[in-house]
Write an enzyme that holds these catalytic residues in place. Structure first.
Site, PDB file in Angstrom:
ATOM      1  N   GLU A 148      -2.220   7.164   3.062  1.00  0.00           N
ATOM      2  CA  GLU A 148      -1.270   7.043   4.182  1.00  0.00           C
ATOM      3  C   GLU A 148      -0.619   8.392   4.465  1.00  0.00           C
ATOM      4  OE1 GLU A 148       0.911   3.709   2.618  1.00  0.00           O
ATOM      5  OE2 GLU A 148      -0.812   2.426   3.005  1.00  0.00           O
TER       6      GLU A 148
ATOM      7  N   LYS B  59       5.768   1.617  -1.365  1.00  0.00           N
ATOM      8  CA  LYS B  59       5.726   2.207  -0.014  1.00  0.00           C
ATOM      9  C   LYS B  59       7.140   2.230   0.594  1.00  0.00           C
ATOM     10  CE  LYS B  59       1.052   0.544   0.369  1.00  0.00           C
ATOM     11  NZ  LYS B  59      -0.146   0.529   1.188  1.00  0.00           N
TER      12      LYS B  59
ATOM     13  N   GLY C 252      -4.364  -2.291   1.987  1.00  0.00           N
ATOM     14  CA  GLY C 252      -3.541  -3.106   2.868  1.00  0.00           C
ATOM     15  C   GLY C 252      -4.351  -3.979   3.819  1.00  0.00           C
TER      16      GLY C 252
ATOM     17  N   SER D  21      -5.951  -3.452  -2.158  1.00  0.00           N
ATOM     18  CA  SER D  21      -5.839  -4.916  -2.119  1.00  0.00           C
ATOM     19  C   SER D  21      -6.072  -5.567  -3.485  1.00  0.00           C
ATOM     20  CB  SER D  21      -6.784  -5.498  -1.059  1.00  0.00           C
ATOM     21  OG  SER D  21      -6.426  -5.027   0.222  1.00  0.00           O
TER      22      SER D  21
ATOM     23  N   ASN E  84       3.047   0.676  -6.010  1.00  0.00           N
ATOM     24  CA  ASN E  84       3.466   1.570  -4.922  1.00  0.00           C
ATOM     25  C   ASN E  84       4.217   0.714  -3.909  1.00  0.00           C
ATOM     26  OD1 ASN E  84       3.746   3.307  -2.793  1.00  0.00           O
ATOM     27  ND2 ASN E  84       1.562   3.346  -2.254  1.00  0.00           N
TER      28      ASN E  84
ATOM     29  N   GLU F  28      -8.990   5.027  -4.298  1.00  0.00           N
ATOM     30  CA  GLU F  28      -8.533   4.055  -3.308  1.00  0.00           C
ATOM     31  C   GLU F  28      -9.387   4.162  -2.051  1.00  0.00           C
ATOM     32  OE1 GLU F  28      -4.255   2.783  -4.193  1.00  0.00           O
ATOM     33  OE2 GLU F  28      -4.160   4.461  -2.820  1.00  0.00           O
TER      34      GLU F  28
ATOM     35  N   HIS G 181      -1.753  10.202  -1.326  1.00  0.00           N
ATOM     36  CA  HIS G 181      -2.053   8.832  -0.885  1.00  0.00           C
ATOM     37  C   HIS G 181      -2.675   8.878   0.509  1.00  0.00           C
ATOM     38  CE1 HIS G 181      -1.520   4.668   0.374  1.00  0.00           C
ATOM     39  NE2 HIS G 181      -1.426   4.375  -0.913  1.00  0.00           N
TER      40      HIS G 181
HETATM   41  C1  PEP Z   1      -1.689   1.372  -2.107  1.00  0.00           C
HETATM   42  O1  PEP Z   1      -0.726   1.463  -1.371  1.00  0.00           O
HETATM   43  O2  PEP Z   1      -1.962   2.312  -2.854  1.00  0.00           O
HETATM   44  C2  PEP Z   1      -2.474   0.151  -2.064  1.00  0.00           C
HETATM   45  C3  PEP Z   1      -3.543   0.099  -2.805  1.00  0.00           C
HETATM   46  O3  PEP Z   1      -2.037  -0.879  -1.249  1.00  0.00           O
HETATM   47  P1  PEP Z   1      -2.559  -2.401  -1.224  1.00  0.00           P
HETATM   48  O4  PEP Z   1      -2.604  -2.866  -2.669  1.00  0.00           O
HETATM   49  O5  PEP Z   1      -1.575  -3.141  -0.425  1.00  0.00           O
HETATM   50  O6  PEP Z   1      -3.926  -2.385  -0.629  1.00  0.00           O
END
Ligand code: PEP
Length: 251
Positions: free
Chosen positions: A97, A11, A173, A213, A9, A167, A95
């Site tokens: 976000e 972003k 993040g 992460s 992803n 997630e 997601h």
């Molecule tokens: C994501 O954006 O779905 C995500 C898991 O980000 P990160 O790996 O940076 O935590």
């Protein structure tokens, strides 16, 4: 045997030239990987260019969101059919976000998932609890509500077409990852929800990614858990070598 799926992803990162440079660097690093499904999800503006660059490779294209109508007066939105038209095969839906910054609800997730399936895309549906919800021991309750409200009325045919990404919001993040055991128990819970609703064969075939992460140094432990069938990778997917290492951890 479920084929693992590793999706990047990106972003809101990368101009077209940067997106192209990233996939050009990634392609040779994963060219010999056959047993893992590899997906990259650039911003809308890079989709068409990246699709052209991916032609003939083993990397598939996804988008980060879609709207549920096919076309019409919805300024600023992009439909699942338009994503399909530029070569996308996957789309991330719900997601955290989007839930956090754009007030996306489970009802919206539900409409988007159905439209993505109708357009012929594979939705990657994100669920996960916030830190305060985990600390209050509400993880299962929160994830169950997201599944009930977002996916509860899908037909078995629709449910068989999706991927789930678990997630935990507190791990996205932040550099803070769920332990493999913490992730595994929620993945098993999610598979159990599908088993109850749609039966054994659909639940056994369902792919559930972990996201939060994921990095080259923790990917293998997470991906070796029984119910973890891949990863949705944010930050580490912006570096070709790190993302390729994560892909190879899934082998
Ligand atoms: C994501 O954006 O779905 C995500 C898991 O980000 P990160 O790996 O940076 O935590």
């Amino acid at each position: 045997m479920r084929k693992k799926v590793i999706a990047g992803n990106w972003k809101m990162h990368n101009l077209v030239s940067e997106s192209l440079a990233l996939v050009r660097a990634l392609k040779p690093l994963v060219a010999d990987v056959k047993e893992v499904e590899i997906v990259v999800c650039p911003v809308y503006t890079s989709l068409y260019a990246v699709a052209s660059e991916l032609g003939g490779s083993n990397i598939k294209l996804g988008a980060q969101d879609c709207f549920w109508e096919e076309k019409g007066a919805f300024t600023g939105e992009v439909s699942a059919w338009m994503l399909k038209d530029v070569g996308a095969e996957f789309v991330i839906i719900g997601h955290s976000e989007r839930r956090q910054y754009f007030c996306e609800t489970d009802e919206w997730v539900n409409k988007k998932v159905k439209s993505a399936i109708r357009a012929g895309l594979t939705p990657i549906v994100c669920v996960g609890e916030k830190l305060e919800e985990r600390e209050a021991n509400r993880t299962f309750e929160v994830v169950r509500a997201q599944l009930d409200n977002g996916l509860g009325d899908l037909s078995p045919e629709e449910a068989g077409r999706i991927i789930i990404a678990y997630e935990p919001v507190w791990a996205i993040g932040t550099g803070r990852t769920a332990t493999p055991q913490q992730a595994q128990e929620v993945h098993a819970f999610i598979r159990g929800w599908f088993r109850e609703k749609f039966g054994d064969s659909l639940a056994d075939a369902l792919r559930i990614q972990y996201g939060g992460s994921v990095k080259p140094d923790n990917a293998r432990d997470l991906l070796s858990q029984e119910d973890i069938d891949g990863a949705l990778v944010g930050g580490a997917s912006l570096k070709a070598d790190a993302f390729a290492e994560i892909v190879k951890s899934a082998l």
